[in-house]
Design a protein around this motif. Structure first.
Motif, PDB file in Angstrom:
ATOM      1  N   GLN A 277       0.830  -1.208   0.000  1.00  0.00           N
ATOM      2  CA  GLN A 277       0.000   0.000   0.000  1.00  0.00           C
ATOM      3  C   GLN A 277       0.868   1.263   0.000  1.00  0.00           C
ATOM      4  OE1 GLN A 277      -2.359   0.421   3.556  1.00  0.00           O
ATOM      5  NE2 GLN A 277      -3.194   2.364   2.851  1.00  0.00           N
ATOM      6  N   LEU A 278       1.906   1.245   0.829  1.00  0.00           N
ATOM      7  CA  LEU A 278       2.818   2.391   0.887  1.00  0.00           C
ATOM      8  C   LEU A 278       3.513   2.592  -0.462  1.00  0.00           C
ATOM      9  CD1 LEU A 278       4.497   4.621   2.287  1.00  0.00           C
ATOM     10  CD2 LEU A 278       6.006   2.820   3.151  1.00  0.00           C
ATOM     11  N   MET A 279       4.028   1.522  -1.036  1.00  0.00           N
ATOM     12  CA  MET A 279       4.814   1.660  -2.268  1.00  0.00           C
ATOM     13  C   MET A 279       3.952   2.058  -3.467  1.00  0.00           C
ATOM     14  SD  MET A 279       7.769   1.609  -1.237  1.00  0.00           S
ATOM     15  CE  MET A 279       8.475   1.930  -2.848  1.00  0.00           C
ATOM     16  N   LYS A 280       2.666   1.728  -3.415  1.00  0.00           N
ATOM     17  CA  LYS A 280       1.749   2.173  -4.476  1.00  0.00           C
ATOM     18  C   LYS A 280       1.650   3.701  -4.449  1.00  0.00           C
ATOM     19  CE  LYS A 280      -2.964   1.161  -6.085  1.00  0.00           C
ATOM     20  NZ  LYS A 280      -3.738   2.342  -5.655  1.00  0.00           N
ATOM     21  N   GLN A 281       1.553   4.237  -3.240  1.00  0.00           N
ATOM     22  CA  GLN A 281       1.444   5.695  -3.110  1.00  0.00           C
ATOM     23  C   GLN A 281       2.779   6.388  -3.377  1.00  0.00           C
ATOM     24  OE1 GLN A 281      -0.861   7.000   0.302  1.00  0.00           O
ATOM     25  NE2 GLN A 281      -2.180   5.208   0.183  1.00  0.00           N
ATOM     26  N   VAL A 282       3.870   5.691  -3.062  1.00  0.00           N
ATOM     27  CA  VAL A 282       5.197   6.225  -3.388  1.00  0.00           C
ATOM     28  C   VAL A 282       5.341   6.312  -4.909  1.00  0.00           C
ATOM     29  CG1 VAL A 282       7.679   5.663  -3.358  1.00  0.00           C
ATOM     30  CG2 VAL A 282       6.341   5.492  -1.245  1.00  0.00           C
TER      31      VAL A 282
ATOM     32  N   MET B  90       4.288  -5.724  -6.366  1.00  0.00           N
ATOM     33  CA  MET B  90       4.466  -4.265  -6.292  1.00  0.00           C
ATOM     34  C   MET B  90       4.737  -3.632  -7.657  1.00  0.00           C
ATOM     35  SD  MET B  90       6.502  -3.596  -2.729  1.00  0.00           S
ATOM     36  CE  MET B  90       5.997  -4.394  -1.206  1.00  0.00           C
ATOM     37  N   GLY B  91       5.174  -4.424  -8.610  1.00  0.00           N
ATOM     38  CA  GLY B  91       5.376  -3.895  -9.967  1.00  0.00           C
ATOM     39  C   GLY B  91       6.719  -3.219 -10.148  1.00  0.00           C
ATOM     40  N   ASP B  92       6.964  -2.790 -11.399  1.00  0.00           N
ATOM     41  CA  ASP B  92       8.288  -2.301 -11.789  1.00  0.00           C
ATOM     42  C   ASP B  92       8.714  -1.019 -11.083  1.00  0.00           C
ATOM     43  OD1 ASP B  92       8.564  -4.437 -13.377  1.00  0.00           O
ATOM     44  OD2 ASP B  92       8.400  -3.367 -15.302  1.00  0.00           O
ATOM     45  N   SER B  93       7.780  -0.285 -10.459  1.00  0.00           N
ATOM     46  CA  SER B  93       8.166   0.980  -9.832  1.00  0.00           C
ATOM     47  C   SER B  93       9.149   0.759  -8.676  1.00  0.00           C
ATOM     48  CB  SER B  93       6.938   1.739  -9.335  1.00  0.00           C
ATOM     49  OG  SER B  93       6.334   1.032  -8.282  1.00  0.00           O
TER      50      SER B  93
ATOM     51  N   LEU C  22      10.161 -10.455  -8.942  1.00  0.00           N
ATOM     52  CA  LEU C  22      10.901  -9.426  -8.202  1.00  0.00           C
ATOM     53  C   LEU C  22      11.499 -10.023  -6.930  1.00  0.00           C
ATOM     54  CD1 LEU C  22       8.476  -6.355  -8.480  1.00  0.00           C
ATOM     55  CD2 LEU C  22      10.531  -6.819  -9.828  1.00  0.00           C
ATOM     56  N   TYR C  23      12.782  -9.698  -6.713  1.00  0.00           N
ATOM     57  CA  TYR C  23      13.483 -10.180  -5.519  1.00  0.00           C
ATOM     58  C   TYR C  23      14.339  -9.068  -4.926  1.00  0.00           C
ATOM     59  CZ  TYR C  23      12.405 -15.066  -6.609  1.00  0.00           C
ATOM     60  OH  TYR C  23      11.762 -16.245  -6.847  1.00  0.00           O
ATOM     61  N   ASN C  24      14.620  -9.188  -3.637  1.00  0.00           N
ATOM     62  CA  ASN C  24      15.600  -8.324  -2.981  1.00  0.00           C
ATOM     63  C   ASN C  24      16.953  -9.003  -3.129  1.00  0.00           C
ATOM     64  OD1 ASN C  24      13.858  -6.238  -1.565  1.00  0.00           O
ATOM     65  ND2 ASN C  24      12.953  -8.109  -0.733  1.00  0.00           N
TER      66      ASN C  24
END
Ligand code: VNL
Length: 397
Positions: A234-239, A266-269, A375-377
Motif C-alpha cells: 500500500q505504501l509503495m503504491k502511493q510512493v 508491487m510492480g516495476d516501480s 521481483l526479488y531483494n
C-alpha cells in the motif's frame, strides 16, 4: 478369515502388539507443548501465516522429537489485539501447561505477554516483533526475529557512503517505527548529514499521501521508510504515484517495506530500490536454497519472508534448548540453554547474545531486481554479526 489361535500363538501375538504399541503411546510427561500466538486474521495475518507455515515445515523436516520429548505445537490467533494475546498466553499456561510461548507478530503483543512469561517462568520466544526494548520486558524473553535498529544502522551507513546528505524519514508511529527513525536520524547526523524532517504515519489505516507530498516538497537526497510487514504494498503504491525519481529523490527502506511476501505484486516501480534486512528469499546459500524449495513445495502459493525465518529459527532454538537440557522443561534452564546458542540458519550464521537474549546476525544491503520474471531483494553487501545497536550503546555507557 478367523482362525482359532493356540494359547501360545495368542500370547505371542499379544507380545508383538505390546511391542508395537509401547513407543507409539506417549505418556503425558513425555509431551512438551509450545504455544504459538500470532495474528492469523486481521491486518497482520500474513505474519501469522508465514510463521505457522515455517514451524510446520520445521517439524515436517526434523520430526517432532527433541531432548527425548515429543514436541506439540498449539497455534492461537490473537488477531493482532494485545488483550487477546495476553488472555491466550494465560490460557496456554493455565490450561495447556505449555513449556514456552512463542510468536508475537507486533511489538504491543510481545509486550502484553511478557508479564505472563515472567510469572510462569517459561521462555517467551519472540519470532516477529522488532522493538529493541522487548527483550528487557522479561528475563524469559529470547528473540529470533531482529530489531529495527539492527537493520537500520547499516542502511544509514550505506546512505552516507553513497552521497546522501539530506534526508526525510517516514515511519509507522509506534515502537519499531520510532526505533527505526531514531537509529537512522542519529547515524545520519553523526555522519555529517542533515535530517530535514521526521514524519510519522498512524499504524492503523494509514493514509500516506500527505506525508509523501510533504517529503517530496522538502527535496531531500533520500526518503527513508519503515512500515510493518503487510503494509509495504500500500505504501509503495502511493510512493510510485509521486515519482520521486524524477526529482532525484532516492527512496530507501528497511526490508519490511519490500517484504518478500508482497514484493512480487508491487510492480516495476520498485525496481532498483535499496533496502536493508536480515533475510531475503533470494539469499544465496545452499541452506537457503533448500529451505525456500521445501517451503514453496509445502506452500505453493507462498514465498518465505523474514517472518518465516523468525518462526523457523525460533523452533530450531526451542528444539536445541530441549536437547541441551535433555528434555528438562524448567523455564530458567531452557532460557539458560538458549543463551549463546549459535547455528547456521537459511538467513546466514546467527546466535543468541548471552547478555541480552537478542539475536546477533548478518544484515544485508539489497536492491530490488527482476530474476526469472519475479521481483526479488538481491543482496549485494553484507554487514556481519550485527548486535542490536540500542543495547550495545547502553552496555557501552
Ligand atoms: C514489527 C516490526 C512488526 C517489524 C512487523 O510486521 C515488522 C513490530 C508485522 O515490532 O511490531 O515488519
Amino acid at each position: 478369515m478367523f482362525e482359532i489361535l493356540t494359547r501360545r500363538q495368542a500370547l505371542g501375538a499379544f507380545a508383538v502388539a505390546a511391542c508395537v504399541l509401547t513407543p507409539v503411546a506417549v505418556r503425558a510427561e513425555d509431551v512438551v507443548k509450545i504455544g504459538v500466538i500470532v495474528p492469523m486474521t486481521g491486518p497482520s495475518a500474513s505474519t501469522g501465516r508465514e510463521i505457522e507455515a515455517a514451524i510446520k515445515l520445521f517439524q515436517a523436516q526434523k520430526g517432532d522429537k527433541a531432548g527425548g520429548k515429543k514436541v506439540e505445537v498449539i497455534f492461537k490467533d490473537d488477531t493482532g489485539v494485545a488483550d487477546i494475546t495476553k488472555r491466550l498466553a494465560q490460557e496456554l499456561v493455565v490450561n495447556d501447561h505449555v513449556a514456552a510461548i512463542a510468536g508475537f507478530g507486533l511489538t504491543p503483543l510481545a509486550l502484553a505477554a511478557a508479564p505472563i512469561a515472567t510469572q510462569a517462568k517459561i521462555p517467551e520466544i519472540v519470532m516477529a516483533a522488532g522493538t529493541s526494548i522487548i527483550t528487557e520486558a522479561s528475563p524469559f524473553i529470547v528473540r529470533t526475529s531482529f530489531t529495527l535498529a539492527q537493520d537500520t544502522v547499516p542502511l544509514a551507513d550505506w546512505a552516507l557512503n553513497n552521497g546522501i546528505k539530506k534526508v526525510v524519514t517516514l515511519v509507522a508511529d509506534y515502537g519499531p517505527g520510532i526505533d527505526a527513525e531514531k537509529a537512522f536520524v542519529e547515524k545520519i547526523k553523526a555522519g555529517g548529514g542533515q535530517v530535514l524532517d521526521s514524519l510519522r504515519a498512524p499504524l492503523k489505516n494509514p493514509e500516506f499521501a500527505p506525508f509523501l507530498q510533504k517529503a517530496k516538497d522538502l527535496k531531500p537526497d533520500a526518503l527513508f521508510l519503515f512500515v510493518p510487514s503487510g503494509q509495504g504494498a500500500q505504501l509503495m503504491k502511493q510512493v510510485a504515484e509521486r515519482e520521486f525519481a524524477k526529482d532525484n529523490i532516492k527512496v530507501i527502506a528497511t526490508g519490511d517495506v519490500t517484504d518478500d511476501e508482497q514484493l512480487n505484486g508491487m510492480g516495476d516501480s520498485v525496481l532498483g530500490m535499496i533496502t536493508s534486512m536480515m533475510y531475503s528469499t533470494a539469499h544465496n546459500s545452499p541452506e537457503n536454497k533448500a529451505f525456500v524449495a521445501a517451503f514453496e513445495k509445502a506452500n505453493p502459493t507462498m514465498r518465505p519472508n523474514f517472518m518465516a525465518l523468525g518462526g523457523y529459527d525460533g523452533m530450531a532454538l526451542f528444539y536445541a534448548a530441549l536437547e541441551k537440557t535433555k528434555g528438562d522443561t524448567d523455564g530458567a534452564k531452557l532460557v539458560d540453554a538458549m543463551k549463546g546458542m549459535a547455528w547456521m540458519s537459511p538467513r546466514g550464521p546467527i546466535s543468541i547474545d548471552p547478555q541480552t537474549r537478542d539475536i546477533v546476525q548478518n544484515v544485508y544491503i539489497r536492491k530490488v531486481e527482476r530474476r526469472d520474471g519475479q521481483l526479488y531483494n538481491i543482496e549485494f553487501e553484507t554487514v556481519p554479526a550485527v548486535k542490536d545497536p540500542v543495547k550495545a550503546a547502553k552496555a557501552g555507557k
